[in-house]
Each structure stands twice: as C-alpha cells, then as structure tokens.
Enzyme design. Structure first.
Site, PDB file in Angstrom:
ATOM      1  N   HIS A   1       0.861  -1.180   0.000  1.00  4.20           N
ATOM      2  CA  HIS A   1       0.000   0.000   0.000  1.00  4.20           C
ATOM      3  C   HIS A   1       0.901   1.234   0.000  1.00  4.20           C
ATOM      4  CE1 HIS A   1      -3.556   2.237   2.141  1.00  4.20           C
ATOM      5  NE2 HIS A   1      -3.600   2.387   0.849  1.00  4.20           N
TER       6      HIS A   1
ATOM      7  N   ASP B   1      -0.876   5.042  -4.714  1.00  2.00           N
ATOM      8  CA  ASP B   1      -1.561   4.211  -3.709  1.00  2.00           C
ATOM      9  C   ASP B   1      -0.968   2.808  -3.543  1.00  2.00           C
ATOM     10  OD1 ASP B   1      -3.628   3.926  -1.769  1.00  2.00           O
ATOM     11  OD2 ASP B   1      -4.826   2.777  -3.177  1.00  2.00           O
TER      12      ASP B   1
HETATM   13  C1  OXD Z   1      -7.741   3.756   0.820  1.00  2.00           C
HETATM   14  C2  OXD Z   1      -7.832   4.261  -0.564  1.00  2.00           C
HETATM   15  O1  OXD Z   1      -6.630   3.439   1.244  1.00  2.00           O
HETATM   16  O2  OXD Z   1      -8.935   4.550  -1.041  1.00  2.00           O
HETATM   17  O3  OXD Z   1      -8.762   3.658   1.515  1.00  2.00           O
HETATM   18  O4  OXD Z   1      -6.791   4.351  -1.214  1.00  2.00           O
HETATM   19 MN    MN Z   2      -5.132   3.464  -0.250  1.00  2.00          MN
END
Ligand code: OXD
Ligand code: MN
Length: 623
Positions: free
Chosen positions: A257, A305
């Site tokens: 992430h 992300d």
């Molecule tokens: C999260 C996103 O981490 O939407 O919730 O990226």
């Molecule tokens: Mn995210």
C-alpha cells in the site's frame, strides 16, 4: 420479461473471438446464477466510454459537469449508506482461520461460497452484466497481472476504465493463455424478482447487506452489495493488495500500500525512487505529487496508492504502479495542497459525493474557491453558508475523484516501464500528534520491518466502520489490505530483505503531523516534505551522517535543509524530542498488539522490540 438461460454456445456467440473457453464457461455460469438480462463485453474504447456515460446521464446515475469547465467529467452521488470501504464486511476466506490471522475477518471458503451463491441468485435481474478484462500494471509487463471483473454497475465499469488498463489488449493476453483473476461484483439491487415483479432503478443502487470476499487459495474475488470504491472496483484493494499480497508471498515479490515517486537531483541528474506507505487518507496522493519547496529537485509521480515490487535482474528491488488512475480523496485537495492533482482532474474525471456548483463545477471543503452562496450538496440537497455554519459538510469527507494518471502534469516518463523503477528508500508514516519524530532511519533491516510493523495512525474517513480520531495500529498501512496473517507478512518482508541483502532499500519512519503543546502542527508538511526526502537521498548516497536515537537514526541539525523555514534549533529539538515514559507506554502497547499473533511473530521482530526498550532505558539514564 422472464429470466434468460445462458448456454456456452450462446455466450460464445456474443463474445469477442479472443474469449477463451474457460472464460466463456465462467461467464456463462455466473450469468445463469445472477440472471442478467444481457451480457456486454467491454473493449475499453472511447466510443464505449461515451456510450455508457451518456446512458448514465440519461438514467440519472451521472450528472454531466459543465463541459467548458470540466470536459468529459461526471458527478455521481452515492447513498449515505455506501460511502466508503466496509472493513467489517470484508472477508478473507482461506481453509485455516490462522492463515487469515487475527486482524482479518475470516470465513470458511465453502460456507462463504454457499452464502454468496444465495445472494447472487438473481442479483442482476433487469440489468446488463458487463465483462471487464483488465490488466493491473502495463499490459504484458513482467510484474503485471490480469483479471476479469463481472459487474452489473455501469459506474464500476467506467471507473475501471480509468483505474486499470481495461479492454481488448488485456483480453488478448488472456487468449494467449496468461493466468487471470476472476472478480465477480454485483450491487445487489435487481430490478425484477423471481416472480417477475419489477421496480424502477435508482441513481445509486446498492444493498444494505454487503460482502467483500477474497479466496486467496484460488485467487478469486466476490463482492456484493456496494457500488463504492475499494468495495467495487475490484482491481484496486481486493486484487492489487489482498489477493496480490498472497500471490506475492507464494512467488517472492511484494504487493504494498505505497505511493511511488521519482526524485531527480538536478545538479547531478541522479534519480532516486522512493516508495511510501501511509494509512488511508494520510496524504499519499499529496506526497506522490509533491512540489518541492527547496531548489535542486524535481519530483515525478509513478503511483499514489499501490506498489508491486519484485527483485530485478540486477538484484535491485523494482516497483510498478499496478493502477492506471488515481482514486483520491477530494476534501482538502486544492491548488495550495496539491496543484498537480487539481490539474490532473480537469477533464475525463468521475467525481463521487462532492458538491455541485450552480455553474456545473465541483466544490468541496478545502478547495481553493470560497464557499459559494448556493451549492447542491453530496446528497443532492440545497446547501448554503447557513448549512456550513451549522457544521454540515457540502462534500462527504470521503468524497473522491477518479482520474487518469496519464493526465498528471508530472507523471514520470517511466511510470509505465514494464520492468518498474529501482527503489532507493522506503518510508512508513502515519498521523501522529505526539511521540513520533519527523524522520528516523532504520538501524538494520529487521529494525526497518519493526518500523513498518509498529505503524499506528489517527483514523480518518476512508472506512465507515472505524472510529474517526482514535489511534489504531495499522502495520505497513496494510491492516485492511493484507490477504493473509499479518505476522507471516512481516516474515515475508524479512525473507525478501535476506534475499536482496544490501540491495534492499533502507527503511525510514516519517511523521508530518506532530503537534506542539498548543495543538499546532510543528512541521509545515506538503512541499516542505521535500526537505526530508532531500536528507534521505543524501543518506542513500552516503553524503551525510546520522545520529543514533531511540526510534532510529536522526539527521544532524546542520545537515538538514531548513532554509526559509522558521525552525531554529529549539524547535528542531522538539520535532525530535523523545519522552521515555511515553515511548515505554507505546512499546507496552505495541507488545500487546503483537501478542495477538502469538508465536507467528518473527523472532527478529521480538528482538527489535527488546532493543527498542534498551534504547529507551539508555535515553532515560542519559537524561
Ligand atoms: C484507501 C484508498 O486506502 O482509497 O482507503 O486508497
Ligand atoms: Mn489506499
């Protein structure tokens, strides 16, 4: 109209020639279960986008924004019950509960399949089932993966077109025999029941009952009841993190992430690539598109992300962004905080749950424009300054923009390099008003993993069912996204570090959010975070020393570029101050948190905890 029965031959006749027999068989089986009125195979073309978005405007699912101000942009409003990821309804369905671990909701795969079979029976009546072939990562790249999402949501379909490489090219690879992940999705709002009684569609169909399920042993995803973001765009959190993390463990790579950025040192032309993990809604998109306030550096965005990382042929860790778009949090985004994101979303963008201005543009709390006299709020109601004064928000705090990454003015020229970019440093951060210094470097690789494992952050609005404002542990910012036992995941990181040896990037803990005794942020953040990156890349280059501290190794005041900031040595010391009592309490809490994983916690992590306590004791003595 009555239910159709689908045959393999019939489905094949309506499918592109590239659709393989196993794909046709799966689509036929799901169609006979969910009973859509028709099946549509997406090709990912502009013409298709225009047709679907035009239809959605006609049915009221989308509002077209002013084409002069926001060409080819649309606004969707969800139901208040479907505004974010639902962690409490997210399940990892593997044979053994311990493989999901204590931080995931586990369900027995057979039982969950039986439950899902029931809810999917007839779930798409009255609707079209869209077949979406997609690639996560550049099509055909060595780190990329393929999937097929079946969905009855046109909103999901057009969002997938932005967020993934969707259409013909992905299907062609599948036709060549490349593996693919099946991802089934329904909003759970059929327009007809088994008896043939019909109902009208609504602008945001969804169901109060929600299941976001993952079957890591068979690489399957099934999602029911929600049309929103990570619950429904199955390439993102479900595939690129939960399923991919389990694939990565099996196959020696990493699904994280993390944002990815390139920092170019203008004097030398040297490029550094940094990945950074922060819990949801901690400003990852802002950091990914950072505009340095110090001279001498250029930042380019690779991803905001998710990072998929694999050892390259030269033994370095290489990262790709598996996504093709940004699904960013709108409130707080402005030309002041993130001009590059603002420019990215000027066209071809889907906005969800933001407010609408009278001239057909978007508005949210924290955008540059002052609050107008009149808006339509995210729930479709009139909104005036009196509502703002009463504390009502015009845009939902988790309202989003879904926008093509290719439109970002500082997108890295290598953002689609199939082999990825070499990673030089890895950052972990969270929102921490207290305790955590501005930046700390790992002492040794296992300490870096300990830094990741002990991430905790003040909670924001990206999930509906966690208490905003509270501090929650979020190891590696992967708490809601790790597809297997979190402690095994720490073990996987240690294994990858061993495999790559000193080619594994150094790990840093950062905190932009520390507050002083008056509750004011001590660090300006945003573009000034370039100062922290500057120190980190100079460390990577061996150009500066560091001082040993309790949480890690800190910059020397004189080495750090503070030019133009109102931060003297006294303030600097506060940014790095360590209160032994507070840290002792934090380590007690961390130890308690780790204990839920029992003997799965790697010995190296327990050793790091012991070393941390020794450093606290030494600091106490020295004080
Ligand atoms: C999260 C996103 O981490 O939407 O919730 O990226
Ligand atoms: Mn995210």
């Amino acid at each position: 109209m009555t239910d159709k029965t689908y045959t393999v031959e019939g489905v094949k006749a309506g499918a592109p020639a590239e659709a393989t027999d196993d794909l046709i068989a799966w689509v036929t089986e799901q169609a006979n279960l969910a009973k859509p009125d028709s099946i549509y195979w997406c090709d990912g073309s502009d013409e298709e986008w225009t047709r679907i978005t035009d239809d959605m405007v006609k049915t009221g699912m989308f509002t077209r924004l002013n084409p002069e101000k926001r060409p080819n942009c649309f606004l969707a409003r969800s139901l208040p019950s479907d505004v974010a990821r639902v962690e409490s309804r997210t399940f990892i369905c593997c044979e053994k509960e311990e493989d999901a671990g204590p931080t995931n909701h586990w369900a027995d795969p057979k039982e969950m399949k039986a439950t899902l079979h029931k809810v999917f029976d007839g779930a798409m009546r009255g609707r079209t089932m869209f077949v979406i072939p997609f690639s996560m990562g550049p099509v055909g790249g060595p780190i990329s993966q393929l999937g097929i999402e079946l969905t009855d949501s046109p909103y999901v379909t057009v969002s997938m077109r932005i967020m993934t490489r969707m259409g013909k090219a992905a299907l062609k690879l599948i036709s060549e025999g490349k593996p693919w992940v099946p991802a089934l999705h329904s909003v759970g709002y059929p327009l007809r029941d088994a008896e043939g009684n019909t109902r009208e569609d609504v602008p945001w169909p969804c169901n109060d009952l929600k299941y976001i399920t993952h079957f890591p042993e068979t690489n399957e995803i099934i999602s029911y009841g929600s049309g929103y973001g990570g619950n429904a765009l199955l390439g993102k959190k479900c595939f690129a993190l939960r399923i991919a993390s389990t694939m990565a463990r099996r196959d020696n790579w990493m699904a994280e992430h993390m944002l990815i950025l390139r920092l170019t040192q203008e004097s030398t032309g040297k490029q550094f690539h940094v990945t950074a993990a922060f819990p949801s809604a901690c400003g990852k998109t802002n950091l990914a598109m950072l505009q340095p306030t110090i001279s001498g550096y250029k930042v380019e965005t690779v991803g905001d992300d998710i990072a998929w990382m694999r050892p390259g042929p030269d033994g370095t860790l290489r990262a790709i962004n598996p996504e093709a778009g940004f699904f960013g949090v709108a409130p707080g985004t402005s030309y002041k905080t993130n001009p590059m994101a603002m420019d990215t979303m000027r066209a071809n963008t889907i906005f969800t749950n933001v407010a609408l201005t009278d001239d057909g543009d978007v508005w949210w709390e924290g955008i540059d424009a002052p609050l107008p006299d009149h808006l339509i709020d995210w729930q479709g109601n009139d909104y005036t300054p009196a509502d703002a004064a009463a504390g009502k928000k015009a845009a939902h705090p988790n309202s989003r923009f879904t926008t093509p990454a290719s439109q970002c003015p500082i997108i890295c020229p290598d953002w689609e390099a199939p082999e990825g970019v070499p990673v030089n440093a890895i950052l972990f951060g969270g929102r921490r008003a207290t305790n955590v210094p501005l930046v700390a470097e790992q002492y040794e690789p296992a300490h870096g993993v300990f830094i990741g494992a002990s991430v905790a952050s003040e909670v924001t609005a990206a999930a509906t069912d966690v208490k905003a404002g509270s501090l929650r542990h979020d190891p590696f910012a992967m708490l809601p996204f790790c597809g297997y036992n979190m402690a095994d995941y720490w073990g996987h990181w240690l294994d990858m570090q061993k495999e790559l040896g000193d080619k594994f990037p150094k790990i840093y803990q950062v905190n932009w959010f520390r507050k002083d005794e008056n509750g004011k942020f001590m660090w300006p953040g945003y573009g000034d975070n370039s100062r922290v990156l500057d120190w980190i890349v100079r460390r990577a280059d061996g150009a500066v020393d560091a001082i040993d501290g309790v949480t890690g190794r800190y910059p020397k005041f004189e080495d750090f570029n503070l030019e133009g900031l109102d931060i003297d040595k006294v303030k600097w010391d506060k940014l790095f101050a360590i209160d032994p009592d507070a840290w002792e309490a934090e380590m007690d809490d961390t130890e308690k948190y780790f204990s839920q994983f029992g003997d799965k916690v790697p010995a190296a992590i327990n050793e790091q905890l012991a070393k941390f306590r020794e450093r606290i004791a030494a600091a106490r003595k020295a004080a």
